[in-house]
Design a protein around this motif. Sequence first.
Motif, PDB file in Angstrom:
ATOM      1  N   LEU A  70      -0.515 -65.629 -19.137  1.00  0.00           N
ATOM      2  CA  LEU A  70       0.928 -66.059 -19.397  1.00  0.00           C
ATOM      3  C   LEU A  70       0.915 -67.504 -19.836  1.00  0.00           C
ATOM      4  O   LEU A  70       1.644 -67.787 -20.745  1.00  0.00           O
ATOM      5  N   PHE A  92       5.713 -59.277 -25.896  1.00  0.00           N
ATOM      6  CA  PHE A  92       5.833 -58.445 -24.871  1.00  0.00           C
ATOM      7  C   PHE A  92       5.224 -57.069 -24.844  1.00  0.00           C
ATOM      8  O   PHE A  92       4.256 -56.870 -24.119  1.00  0.00           O
ATOM      9  N   TYR A 102       3.868 -55.890 -16.542  1.00  0.00           N
ATOM     10  CA  TYR A 102       5.082 -56.679 -16.599  1.00  0.00           C
ATOM     11  C   TYR A 102       6.198 -55.953 -16.714  1.00  0.00           C
ATOM     12  O   TYR A 102       6.206 -54.648 -17.302  1.00  0.00           O
ATOM     13  N   ASP A 104       9.380 -57.413 -17.228  1.00  0.00           N
ATOM     14  CA  ASP A 104      10.091 -58.113 -18.110  1.00  0.00           C
ATOM     15  C   ASP A 104       9.778 -59.302 -18.399  1.00  0.00           C
ATOM     16  O   ASP A 104       8.654 -59.933 -17.683  1.00  0.00           O
ATOM     17  N   LEU A 105      10.085 -60.299 -19.539  1.00  0.00           N
ATOM     18  CA  LEU A 105       9.893 -61.456 -19.635  1.00  0.00           C
ATOM     19  C   LEU A 105      10.815 -62.272 -19.936  1.00  0.00           C
ATOM     20  O   LEU A 105      11.782 -61.781 -20.624  1.00  0.00           O
ATOM     21  N   TYR A 117      15.234 -63.163 -23.139  1.00  0.00           N
ATOM     22  CA  TYR A 117      14.992 -61.924 -22.046  1.00  0.00           C
ATOM     23  C   TYR A 117      14.503 -60.565 -22.764  1.00  0.00           C
ATOM     24  O   TYR A 117      15.267 -60.022 -23.585  1.00  0.00           O
ATOM     25  N   LEU A 174       8.141 -70.126 -18.844  1.00  0.00           N
ATOM     26  CA  LEU A 174       7.890 -68.717 -19.452  1.00  0.00           C
ATOM     27  C   LEU A 174       7.705 -67.798 -17.893  1.00  0.00           C
ATOM     28  O   LEU A 174       7.044 -68.200 -16.983  1.00  0.00           O
ATOM     29  N   ARG A 175       8.806 -66.923 -17.756  1.00  0.00           N
ATOM     30  CA  ARG A 175       8.941 -66.106 -16.580  1.00  0.00           C
ATOM     31  C   ARG A 175       8.500 -64.896 -16.737  1.00  0.00           C
ATOM     32  O   ARG A 175       9.464 -64.273 -17.656  1.00  0.00           O
ATOM     33  N   ALA A 176       7.949 -64.215 -15.928  1.00  0.00           N
ATOM     34  CA  ALA A 176       7.686 -62.581 -15.964  1.00  0.00           C
ATOM     35  C   ALA A 176       7.818 -62.101 -14.557  1.00  0.00           C
ATOM     36  O   ALA A 176       7.341 -62.639 -13.543  1.00  0.00           O
TER      37      ALA A 176
END
Length: 551
Positions: A70, A92, A102, A104-105, A117, A174-176
Motif C-alpha cells: 500500500l 485495485f 483487499y 476495498d480501497l 472509493y 490510502l485506506r484498504a
Amino acid sequence: MEQGYYQKLWWEIILTTLGFSVIPLFILGAVIYQQFSASYSAKVMENMKTLAENRSASIDLFFDERISQLSGLAQTNSLAQLSNEDYLHKVFNIIQARSKSYLDLGIIDQEGNHLAYVGPYHSILKPVNFKNEDWFHAVLSTGVYVSDVFLGFRKLPHFIIAVMVREKNQSWILRATIDSDIIENIVRAAWIGKKGDAFIINRHNILQTSPRFGGAILEAPNAPDFSKVTVPEAEDMTFNGEEMLFATGIIKLKKWVLVIKEDPTDQLSPLLHARFIMVLIFLGGVILIIIGAVVTTRSMMKELMIMDRKKATSDELMIQESKMAALGKMAAGIAHEINNPLAVIGEKAGWIKDLLKMEDISKSENFQEYADAVNKIEQHINRAKTITHRLLGFARRMEPVTERVNINTVLDESVSFLENDARYRNIDIQVDYAADLPLITSDPSQWQQVFLNILNNAIDAIGKEGEINIKSKHIAKNNEIRIEINDNGPGIPKDVVTKIFDPFFTTKEVGKGTGLGLSISYSIVEKLGGRMMVASEDGKGTTFTIYLPVT
Ligand code: ADP
C-alpha cells in the motif's frame, strides 16, 4: 501349632520373594514412565509454542507485505490520479490480481472527506467523512495504521490498513479493508485434533478471529485472559474445570496475541497408550512373579514337609525301637531265667508222678490228693511255659525282621490289642477277611503299628457307640492286597483332610494327640512299598485304604 509354623514360613517366603521382585519392578516402571512422560509433555508443549510462534510470524509477514504494497502504491501514484475512481479501480484490480487480500480501497483527504472509493460498500462509505474516527487520527499521527477488528459504518466486522502520504503541503490517506478470511485461514491451520482451537485476541481480550468453539468475533474468548502476555508461552491450565494446553504467540505489529488451545487427551494420547501398555506389562509381570513364587514355594514347602516327616518318623522309630529292643532283651532274659527252674520243676513233677505209680504209695490213703496236686503242678508248669514261650516270641519280634506274614493275622492281633477299649466304649469291630490272601514277605510289627494307629484314631473319632469295619482283599490284577478300615465317626472336614498326614498335625487336645501317628504310618507304608489314602465325608465317617504289594 506346627501347621501354623508351615503357614507362617509359606507367607514369609512368598512375601519376601514378592517384596524383592515387585517393588523394584514397580519403582523401575514408575521412574521410566515419569521420565518418559516429562520429556514427552515437554516436547508437546514445545511443539505448540513453536506452532504459535510460526503462525504469529506468518501474520506479521502478511501485514508487512500489505503495508509495503500500500505504501508503494501511495508513493508511486499522485493524489490527483488516485482520486479518479476509474483509475483507482484499475489499480485495485492490479493489486488484487496476485492475491485477493483487499475488500476495498479508498482515498481520504486531510479533512476526512472520502475522495474516491472502490469496493462493495460504495453507497454507504463514499459520502462518509472520517474526521471523527479514531483510526483517522491515529494514521495522521503515526503515518501507518492497522486497526483492530471493528464494525464501522458497514456494521460488519472488518479491519483496515491505512497509510498517510505527504504531497506538497497537503496530506492524504490510502485506506484498504483487509479480507479477514486470510488471517482466519492462517489461524485456522492451528486447529489441531478434535478439540483443538486457535484464535487472536487484542490487548483488551476481544476476539479478532472466530474461534472454533465458544465465543464469536468481537466478544471475549472462552479461555483464560492472555491479552497481557508479552512473550510466547506454553502451559497446562485448568479452565472451567477442564484441563487444557495453551500456547501463545505475539503478533508484533498489533501486539495481538495468538492463542492455541489443545486437548491434552488428543495430544498426550500416545503417552496414555504407553501408560496403558506399561500397566499391562507390570500387571503381567506381577502375575508371573506371583505364580512363580507360589509354585516354587509350594514345592519347597512340600520338600520341607517330607523331610520333616521323615525326620520325625526316624526319630520316633528310633526311640520306639530302642525301647522295644530293651523290653525284648528283658523279656528274653526273664523267659530264659524262668524256663530253667520250670524245667527242673517239670522234671521233678514227672519223677513224683512216676513214684506215685509205685504199689505202696498207690495204697496210701492220700494217694488221690498227691495225684491231683502233681497234675495241677504239671498243668501250671505248662501254662507258665506258654507264657515264657510267648515272651520269647515277643522278644524275637522286636528286632526288625522280614518273614512270611499273613496280613489277616496281623490285623487280628492289632484288633485284639484294642478289643477291650472298644468293648468298653460300645464300639463294634467287624472284620471281613479274604480267605485266599497270599502271604507277603514283610515286617509284621511295622504293619501292626500302622493298623494300630489307624484303629486308635477311628476309636478316638467315634468316641462312644459306633462301628469299625475292616476288610482285606487280594487284587489279583496288580498282585497287591487292599485293606480298608472304615469307621462311622464324624469324618474329617475338607480343609483338614489334606493335612492329616503332616507331621505334628493334630486336632486332639494337648497331651492326647501328638500328630505323629498318621505321619509315621504313611512313612512306614511307603517304606514297605505300599500306599495309603483316605476318603472321608464330613459327618458320615472315614475310610483309610492301604495297598501293599504281595511280592
Ligand atoms: P493324632 O492322633 O496324634 O492327632 P494322627 O497323625 O494320628 O495324630 O492324626 C492326625 C489327625 O487326623 C487327628 O488329630 C484327627 O483330627 C484326624 N483323624 C485321623 N483319623 C481320623 C478318623 N478316623 N476320623 C476323624 N479324624 C481323623
